[in-house]
Design a protein around this motif. Structure first.
Motif, short mmCIF file in Angstrom:
data_model
loop_
_atom_site.label_atom_id
_atom_site.label_comp_id
_atom_site.label_asym_id
_atom_site.label_seq_id
_atom_site.Cartn_x
_atom_site.Cartn_y
_atom_site.Cartn_z
N THR A 161 0.84 -1.20 0.00
CA THR A 161 0.00 0.00 0.00
C THR A 161 0.87 1.25 0.00
OG1 THR A 161 -1.77 -1.15 1.18
CG2 THR A 161 -1.79 1.25 1.27
N ALA A 162 1.94 1.22 0.80
CA ALA A 162 2.83 2.38 0.88
C ALA A 162 3.62 2.62 -0.40
CB ALA A 162 3.79 2.21 2.06
N ILE A 163 3.95 1.55 -1.11
CA ILE A 163 4.80 1.70 -2.30
C ILE A 163 4.02 1.73 -3.60
CG2 ILE A 163 6.77 0.62 -1.17
CD1 ILE A 163 6.15 -1.84 -3.02
N LEU A 164 2.70 1.78 -3.50
CA LEU A 164 1.85 1.78 -4.69
C LEU A 164 2.30 2.85 -5.69
CD1 LEU A 164 -0.73 0.50 -5.90
CD2 LEU A 164 -1.99 2.37 -4.86
N LYS A 165 2.51 2.44 -6.92
CA LYS A 165 2.92 3.31 -8.03
C LYS A 165 4.29 3.96 -7.82
CE LYS A 165 -1.70 4.10 -9.72
NZ LYS A 165 -2.67 5.04 -10.21
N ARG A 166 5.13 3.32 -7.01
CA ARG A 166 6.51 3.77 -6.84
C ARG A 166 7.42 2.80 -7.59
NH1 ARG A 166 6.93 8.51 -6.11
NH2 ARG A 166 9.00 8.27 -5.22
N CYS A 167 8.58 3.22 -7.94
CA CYS A 167 9.52 2.38 -8.71
C CYS A 167 10.33 1.50 -7.76
CB CYS A 167 10.44 3.24 -9.56
SG CYS A 167 9.57 4.11 -10.87
N ILE A 168 9.65 0.54 -7.15
CA ILE A 168 10.29 -0.40 -6.25
C ILE A 168 9.96 -1.79 -6.74
CG2 ILE A 168 10.43 -1.23 -3.87
CD1 ILE A 168 9.56 1.59 -2.99
N SER A 169 10.99 -2.57 -7.02
CA SER A 169 10.79 -3.91 -7.59
C SER A 169 10.33 -4.91 -6.53
CB SER A 169 12.09 -4.41 -8.23
OG SER A 169 13.03 -4.72 -7.23
N ALA A 170 9.73 -5.98 -7.01
CA ALA A 170 9.31 -7.06 -6.12
C ALA A 170 10.51 -7.66 -5.40
CB ALA A 170 8.57 -8.13 -6.92
N ASP A 171 11.66 -7.69 -6.06
CA ASP A 171 12.87 -8.22 -5.46
C ASP A 171 13.32 -7.35 -4.28
OD1 ASP A 171 15.02 -10.16 -5.42
OD2 ASP A 171 16.32 -8.56 -6.21
N GLU A 172 13.22 -6.02 -4.45
CA GLU A 172 13.58 -5.11 -3.36
C GLU A 172 12.65 -5.30 -2.16
OE1 GLU A 172 15.25 -0.96 -4.83
OE2 GLU A 172 13.52 -1.57 -6.04
N ILE A 173 11.37 -5.48 -2.44
CA ILE A 173 10.39 -5.70 -1.36
C ILE A 173 10.72 -6.99 -0.62
CG2 ILE A 173 7.96 -6.13 -0.82
CD1 ILE A 173 7.31 -4.51 -3.38
N GLU A 174 11.00 -8.04 -1.38
CA GLU A 174 11.30 -9.34 -0.77
C GLU A 174 12.56 -9.25 0.09
OE1 GLU A 174 10.77 -13.05 0.55
OE2 GLU A 174 9.32 -11.90 -0.63
N LYS A 175 13.58 -8.57 -0.40
CA LYS A 175 14.81 -8.41 0.38
C LYS A 175 14.54 -7.65 1.68
CE LYS A 175 18.00 -8.73 -3.49
NZ LYS A 175 18.88 -8.01 -4.41
N MET A 176 13.69 -6.62 1.59
CA MET A 176 13.33 -5.86 2.77
C MET A 176 12.60 -6.75 3.77
SD MET A 176 11.04 -2.37 3.23
CE MET A 176 9.72 -2.96 2.24
N LEU A 177 11.66 -7.56 3.28
CA LEU A 177 10.91 -8.46 4.16
C LEU A 177 11.84 -9.47 4.82
CD1 LEU A 177 7.79 -9.01 1.93
CD2 LEU A 177 7.81 -7.97 4.19
N VAL A 178 12.79 -10.00 4.07
CA VAL A 178 13.74 -10.97 4.62
C VAL A 178 14.54 -10.32 5.75
CG1 VAL A 178 15.84 -12.29 4.11
CG2 VAL A 178 13.87 -12.45 2.59
N ARG A 179 14.98 -9.08 5.55
CA ARG A 179 15.74 -8.37 6.59
C ARG A 179 14.89 -8.16 7.85
NH1 ARG A 179 17.68 -5.43 2.05
NH2 ARG A 179 16.17 -3.77 2.40
N ILE A 180 13.64 -7.75 7.65
CA ILE A 180 12.75 -7.49 8.80
C ILE A 180 12.46 -8.78 9.55
CG2 ILE A 180 10.41 -6.80 9.48
CD1 ILE A 180 10.58 -4.69 7.19
N VAL A 181 12.08 -9.84 8.83
CA VAL A 181 11.75 -11.11 9.48
C VAL A 181 12.98 -11.70 10.17
CG1 VAL A 181 10.98 -13.48 9.08
CG2 VAL A 181 9.78 -11.59 7.98
N SER A 182 14.14 -11.59 9.55
CA SER A 182 15.37 -12.08 10.19
C SER A 182 15.62 -11.35 11.50
CB SER A 182 16.57 -11.90 9.26
OG SER A 182 16.45 -12.71 8.13
N GLU A 183 15.44 -10.03 11.46
CA GLU A 183 15.63 -9.25 12.68
C GLU A 183 14.63 -9.67 13.76
OE1 GLU A 183 15.75 -4.55 14.09
OE2 GLU A 183 15.97 -5.03 11.96
N LEU A 184 13.38 -9.91 13.36
CA LEU A 184 12.37 -10.36 14.32
C LEU A 184 12.74 -11.70 14.94
CD1 LEU A 184 9.06 -9.52 12.40
CD2 LEU A 184 9.92 -8.39 14.47
N GLU A 185 13.22 -12.61 14.11
CA GLU A 185 13.54 -13.96 14.59
C GLU A 185 14.73 -13.97 15.55
OE1 GLU A 185 13.73 -16.16 10.90
OE2 GLU A 185 11.65 -16.82 11.17
#
Length: 157
Positions: free
Chosen positions: A72-96
């Motif tokens: 929702t936050a990145i809607l119509k922004r030039c951010i690739s799915a790969d960048e989103i996935e990498k961000m999620l991996v970093r966040i989830v790793s930090e949580l774990e």
């Protein structure tokens, strides 16, 4: 794995590939009952993570819910799915690797904001407006001032 179309319990894995620096697996599946092809993703879960909401309720961490809010936050922004996935991996790793299996929704929001601030300023402001429950335009102005490091007289409306 049940078929998302017919609900059939017999699906066959046709192809598997590692993703995200070999931290997850992408599987192509075919339902034997209806022939529907679909993709699943597997990621390791080191521990059960619980999110403590502002009202004190606790709920299991839902990666898909986090993805939805970020998209929702990145809607119509030039951010690739790969960048989103990498961000999620970093966040989830930090949580774990947090010492406690419980994380406040505020802490989770701050983690996302930190990532978005580095990635895209507009997405950062969008996410912050929901996370901080902005009530009016002045809230946006105050955030932009702190984000850009400007003083109050630099932004005129």
């Amino acid at each position: 794995m049940k078929c998302p179309i017919c609900g059939g319990a017999d699906t066959v894995v046709k192809d598997s590939r590692t993703m995200d620096h070999q931290t997850s697996i992408r599987r192509r599946r075919v339902c034997e009952a209806c022939g529907f092809r679909f993709t699943t993703f597997e990621t390791p879960q080191l521990k059960e993570i619980w999110v403590v909401k502002r009202d004190g309720r606790e709920e299991p961490f839902d990666r898909n819910k986090l993805i939805k809010s970020i998209k929702t936050a990145i809607l119509k922004r030039c951010i690739s799915a790969d960048e989103i996935e990498k961000m999620l991996v970093r966040i989830v790793s930090e949580l774990e690797f947090l010492p406690d299996a419980k994380v406040s929704s505020q802490k989770l929001g701050e983690m996302v904001l930190k990532e978005l601030q580095q990635m895209d300023p507009v997405a950062y402001v969008r996410f912050a407006s929901i996370y901080e429950k902005f009530q009016d335009v002045q809230d946006f102005i105050e955030l932009i001032k702190t984000f850009n490091g400007k003083n109050k007289n630099d932004i005129n409306m």
